[in-house]
Design an enzyme around this catalytic site. Structure first.
Site, PDB file in Angstrom:
ATOM      1  N   ASP A 131      10.262  -2.726   6.278  1.00 52.09           N
ATOM      2  CA  ASP A 131      11.185  -3.660   7.020  1.00 52.09           C
ATOM      3  C   ASP A 131      12.409  -3.494   5.908  1.00 52.09           C
ATOM      4  O   ASP A 131      12.404  -3.926   4.855  1.00 52.09           O
ATOM      5  CB  ASP A 131      10.766  -4.902   7.102  1.00 52.09           C
ATOM      6  N   CYS A 182       5.740  -4.626   6.510  1.00 53.28           N
ATOM      7  CA  CYS A 182       5.106  -5.311   7.496  1.00 53.28           C
ATOM      8  C   CYS A 182       3.928  -5.883   6.984  1.00 53.28           C
ATOM      9  O   CYS A 182       2.967  -5.296   6.301  1.00 53.28           O
ATOM     10  CB  CYS A 182       4.768  -4.437   8.859  1.00 53.28           C
TER      11      CYS A 182
END
EC number: 1.7.1.13
Length: 286
Positions: free
Chosen positions: A201, A194
């Site tokens: 992620d 992120c």
């Protein structure tokens, strides 16, 4: 291609985001909770302008935790399939999207159409672009499918990896001009972080292309190099698209990633210069 300068380091567009900050959850409807991030923030860094984008497509969101009250106050639940045009001025920041959806939880709506229209109106306003919303009711939950991405998975290549810094130069000299192919490849090893919180992620990515054959080992090394890269999902996919066009000279290209959900939302950016997204079906990890 420029990949050293960090376009986000002092970006004022990111300063006001709720992402990475302690927030109170609101249970009554509030459209102002939505926050957009200009797509230009990333696109300028990879030499893209809104007037000459090399792709079309959408940010395909799935909202698994959509709930509201009906006119009699009874809770209702649904899944929402949301598509945000690649041409919208802003992408939608995911934590703000979660907070916004939570604000439906104790709010009465006359019917499901009112929920759908509210979502379209608010998301379009935040994104400054076209948004479509399909609401999937519980009676249709049983036909929701779990699929695999199309194509040949490149993850079983037996490579040794010691560098995890983002580096598009892995794609340098990665094609064989004597072999012109049309093929679809995929990988489940995409990981980025992120932009604001550096939380991981996790994603899978499909690359469908026509053009000089791409060396699969070099492609896999390139995808693995996102592992410590801080950028939003949508920005990573556009970066992959631009790098493949630049280094691999694809005459036709689609890049489609499906990321695991966070806060009841998954984001699945789709960019192509020759085809359009089909039905959105989740992967096993979603």
């Amino acid at each position: 291609m420029t990949h050293n300068h960090d376009p986000y380091s002092d970006a004022k567009e990111l300063a006001g985001l709720t992402l990475g900050k302690a927030t109170d959850y609101q249970a009554e409807y509030d459209a102002s909770l939505l926050q957009g991030v200009p797509r230009s923030l990333n696109r300028n860094a990879i030499n893209l302008t809104a007037e000459s984008l090399p792709f079309h497509g959408a940010d395909i969101w799935t909202a698994y935790e959509l709930s509201w009250l009906n006119a009699k106050g009874k809770p209702m639940v649904a899944i929402a399939d949301i598509q945000l045009s690649h041409e919208s001025q802003n992408l939608i920041e995911s934590k703000s999207f979660k907070l916004y959806l939570n604000s439906f939880n104790q709010t009465k709506f006359d019917n499901i159409d009112a929920v759908q229209k509210t979502l379209v109106q608010d998301l379009s306003e935040c994104a400054q672009g076209q948004v479509t919303v399909k609401i999937i009711e519980p009676k249709s939950f049983g036909i929701q499918r779990v699929v695999e991405l199309p194509g040949t998975c490149i993850d079983d290549l037996d490579i040794e990896v010691s560098d995890y810094d983002f580096n598009p130069d892995y794609l340098e000299n990665s094609t064989d001009d004597k072999q012109i192919v049309a093929e679809t490849l995929n990988s489940n090893l995409l990981k980025s972080n992120c932009l604001i919180t550096s939380q991981p992620d996790w994603g899978s990515v499909m690359i469908r292309y026509q053009g000089p054959k791409i060396d699969r080992e070099k492609l896999l090394r390139y995808l693995i190099s996102f592992r410590q890269h801080n950028e939003f999902h949508e920005q990573c996919v556009e970066r992959i698209f631009v790098d493949l066009k630049h280094y691999c000279h694809c005459t036709k290209l689609t890049v489609y990633a499906r990321y695991t959900r966070r806060g009841g939302l998954d984001i699945n950016p789709y960019r192509s210069d020759f085809e359009h997204p089909g039905e959105s079906h989740r992967l096993a990890r979603q």
